[in-house]
Motif scaffolding. Sequence first.
Motif, short mmCIF file in Angstrom:
data_model
loop_
_atom_site.label_atom_id
_atom_site.label_comp_id
_atom_site.label_asym_id
_atom_site.label_seq_id
_atom_site.Cartn_x
_atom_site.Cartn_y
_atom_site.Cartn_z
N GLY A 135 -12.24 -56.50 -15.22
CA GLY A 135 -13.54 -57.37 -15.22
C GLY A 135 -13.22 -58.58 -14.23
N PHE A 136 -11.96 -59.07 -14.54
CA PHE A 136 -11.36 -60.20 -13.48
C PHE A 136 -11.29 -59.88 -11.86
N PHE A 137 -10.50 -58.61 -11.93
CA PHE A 137 -10.29 -58.28 -10.67
C PHE A 137 -11.50 -57.54 -10.10
N LEU A 138 -12.55 -56.96 -10.55
CA LEU A 138 -13.62 -56.63 -10.05
C LEU A 138 -14.50 -57.72 -9.56
N ALA A 139 -14.31 -58.89 -10.48
CA ALA A 139 -15.31 -59.94 -10.02
C ALA A 139 -14.80 -60.80 -8.78
N CYS A 140 -13.36 -60.98 -8.76
CA CYS A 140 -12.61 -61.15 -7.48
C CYS A 140 -12.85 -60.50 -6.11
N CYS A 141 -12.92 -59.15 -6.33
CA CYS A 141 -13.01 -58.05 -5.34
C CYS A 141 -14.61 -58.31 -4.65
N ARG A 142 -15.38 -58.40 -5.76
CA ARG A 142 -16.84 -58.64 -5.25
C ARG A 142 -17.04 -59.69 -4.45
N CYS A 143 -16.56 -60.94 -5.04
CA CYS A 143 -16.41 -62.08 -4.22
C CYS A 143 -15.87 -62.06 -2.76
N CYS A 144 -15.02 -61.22 -2.69
CA CYS A 144 -14.41 -60.99 -1.38
C CYS A 144 -15.06 -60.03 -0.82
N GLY A 145 -16.41 -59.61 -1.08
CA GLY A 145 -17.18 -58.71 -0.28
C GLY A 145 -16.85 -57.14 -0.39
N ASN A 146 -15.91 -56.91 -1.14
CA ASN A 146 -15.53 -55.47 -1.46
C ASN A 146 -16.22 -55.13 -3.00
N CYS A 147 -15.82 -53.84 -3.04
CA CYS A 147 -16.28 -53.36 -4.52
C CYS A 147 -17.65 -53.40 -4.67
N GLY A 148 -18.39 -53.27 -3.87
CA GLY A 148 -19.73 -53.31 -3.89
C GLY A 148 -20.40 -54.82 -3.79
N GLY A 149 -19.52 -55.76 -3.52
CA GLY A 149 -20.00 -57.23 -3.26
C GLY A 149 -20.38 -57.42 -1.80
N TYR A 150 -20.29 -56.63 -0.91
CA TYR A 150 -21.11 -56.70 0.30
C TYR A 150 -22.46 -56.39 0.31
N MET A 151 -23.15 -57.44 0.64
CA MET A 151 -24.86 -57.14 0.31
C MET A 151 -25.40 -56.04 1.58
N TYR A 152 -24.93 -55.01 1.49
CA TYR A 152 -25.23 -54.09 2.46
C TYR A 152 -25.32 -52.46 1.70
N GLN A 153 -26.55 -51.84 2.20
CA GLN A 153 -26.53 -50.76 1.47
C GLN A 153 -27.07 -49.81 2.50
N GLU A 154 -26.18 -48.71 2.76
CA GLU A 154 -26.66 -47.54 3.95
C GLU A 154 -27.60 -46.69 3.39
N GLN A 155 -28.49 -46.64 4.16
CA GLN A 155 -29.67 -45.63 3.78
C GLN A 155 -29.50 -44.48 4.43
N THR A 156 -29.14 -43.39 3.54
CA THR A 156 -29.19 -42.04 3.84
C THR A 156 -30.36 -41.32 3.53
N SER A 157 -30.10 -39.87 3.59
CA SER A 157 -31.22 -39.06 3.11
C SER A 157 -31.12 -38.75 1.61
N LYS A 158 -29.81 -39.14 0.95
CA LYS A 158 -29.89 -38.80 -0.49
C LYS A 158 -29.80 -40.16 -1.10
N VAL A 159 -30.22 -41.17 -0.80
CA VAL A 159 -30.29 -42.47 -1.50
C VAL A 159 -31.24 -42.42 -2.60
N HIS A 160 -32.39 -41.80 -2.43
CA HIS A 160 -33.20 -41.68 -3.58
C HIS A 160 -33.02 -40.82 -4.66
N CYS A 161 -32.12 -39.78 -4.20
CA CYS A 161 -31.37 -38.83 -5.53
C CYS A 161 -30.18 -39.56 -6.15
N TRP A 162 -29.57 -40.31 -5.38
CA TRP A 162 -28.48 -41.04 -6.17
C TRP A 162 -29.28 -42.13 -7.13
N ARG A 163 -30.31 -42.71 -6.58
CA ARG A 163 -30.81 -43.78 -7.55
C ARG A 163 -31.36 -43.24 -8.49
#
Length: 743
Positions: A135-163
Amino acid sequence: MGMYESQTRWRLRGSTTALWVWVGLMLLGPGLTATPPNQTTCPTRVTLVGLRQPQYQSNPGQKTEVGFLSDFVQSFLQTVQPHPFPTDLLLKLMKDPQKVQSNQDTLKEVLVYQTGFLVCAAIGVLYIVFMPLVGFFLACCRCCGNCGGYMYQEQTSKVHCWRRALYWSTFIITLIILAGNICMFKSNEDLKVNVDHSAEELNTTLGNLQTYLHAIPQQLDHVVNESYKTVSAVSNSLNACQNCDTLMLELKKLNLDPTPSVPGQSELQSAVNKVNQTNLNSKADEGEAFLRDIPQQVTNSTRDTVQRVKQQLADIRSQISMVTKDVPISGLTNASDALVQIQGEIHTYSPQVARGEYIRWAVCVALCCVVLLVVLCNVLGLLLGPVGLSPKVDPTERSCTADCGGTFLMMGAGFSFLFSWLFMLVVLLLFLLGGNVYTIVCKPWSDGKLLQIIDTPGLIPGFELGPMLGLKSNLTVTDIYRDCGKDLPLWTTLHLSELVDLNNLLNVSKYTEEIQRQFDNTDIPLPTTTLLSADDLRQFSNFSDIAGGVNFTAVTQQPKNSTVQKELLTEAEDLQEIQRDIETTINPELVVLNSTIQDLRAIVEQANKTLEELLTKVRTAQDFLSSNSTALIVKNESQKFLDCQIGYFTAYAKWANRTITQQIGRCGPVAQAVDTAEIIVCSQMVESLNAFWFSLGWCMIFFIPSIIFSVKLAKYYRIMKHTNGYDNHLAMNPIPRAQVKPY
């Protein structure tokens, strides 16, 4: 005229004589000899009051079931600990626990037996260590914009299936966690109810044990008191025997009660007078005096025997009272005092236990609420995210509703990281405690193996039931529990036949034989008596002959004699007036006289017949008395009386033997107390505790996929800060710059 008066007087006197002869003879007939009935049944015997079993209180507490979860927990523990019960290992540990640390082999055996628990404990430790680190490393990683912390989502044709896949995965995991959380609430409440009721159930159980312990001496005293009743009844019968009232009633049936008073006329009257001169009243009085003297003779002859028999009865009473002294019930008082002390301690510590249980319940409720908080965050995220999401909208332009849904999912993951390692620590401690208690205590307790360990010689110093009770055979706790489970009496359960020779104590034959010998040696002399002498019998025979010789035909023909008729006619010629009186008065009187004479004839004939029956009965009675039959009757009745008294003791001995060996001290409450303790400790508390840590561990395990799916799903609902390269679903590829090739 003189003849008329003479005939009238003769008629009246004859009628009176005939009447009294008839009455006298009828009084002589009945009851001279009557054989007393053969008494084949004893009087009503002493009523022995049956033994009343003590009334025990019903246990008000109800066993709270943890439902299907108990089977899951037991199956899991069976998988964790597949080894059989370590009897030898436990004996080593209990006999010399100090050598365990220095003895490597014993320590190795312990580790091998606890392999399953050690593996689970290692997994729990890894969970406790790595969950906060991850949890600690995940929080640090996200604060650095990694591990899903970068507020960007690539839109692909399979995005709805994944959701959708992430959504349903998170939904299913959340339901599983919710089910575990419900089981946590339920098991926590069950444990609280069981602990709250445990004090009351223990007090009821201990009260039943106390009632049982108090009932045993009372039941033994009841058997002894019933023997006192029997002895007293027989003693009273002997006192009555000295008065011989019962025998007197039988002998009075030989009563002689003739009281004739007969006047007479001529030879018949003379015969009756001679019969009266025999003084039958005095003869009857002599017979009655003879019978009245028999009871006194019996009393005088049996006085010493009765006193010796009473002494024998006192010995029997003393012998029976030895039953209570030979049965080892002295330890019951100590056990009862110990139970009172335990009840006092329960009463003293119950408020403290209740207060501690309330704190435990509140802490567990807080744990349940934290888990429920994670579930609520996931549920809100799953509800708000799809509601505010529009598939065609750019991720940077998502609605606040969808963004709140993603935020709740992230909150659920954050709470999971924050509390899961603490909860896993609780799970680990409760698992090691409850799991080992179940496998080492509860399971062998229900199988009976735990009692077998207690029965191991030398395990508990000085604890050997056989020698403690003075028995020759070996007596184990397992045997006692098994017999008490069948509600067998104390005589069978504790093998008391080895301590008390009950057959010898209740053997009344050794006393009854002496009593019989004393009665047989008792002589009851009876005098002789004569009802009627030979002269009296001759007088009765003469009376019968004279009564049978009266010529009633001549008397009847006398009024018809011709001479009398002629005299009457001559007188009638001279006295016409008197003739008319004779025809109207004398002739009817003659008819009446003739009828009276006929009646007298019938009476005399019947009297003669009755007198013959009387003489036959008198001779029979005299033969009966002369043949010493009276003494035989007295002897027989005395023997019947003795047999009845001996029968009372024999019946009591059988009743006492059956009561002591089959009814006294039915030890069902002892087995019920053990079963109640097993239910309270294992079926209620341990099972509820195991259900709680199992439910909590269940939730903690599923926190891991919940965190993964929640974090990934949250990005599909949250507002992104950066857009992707899509514009109206068309790819916008950058145009490369023109480059000048160098020459």
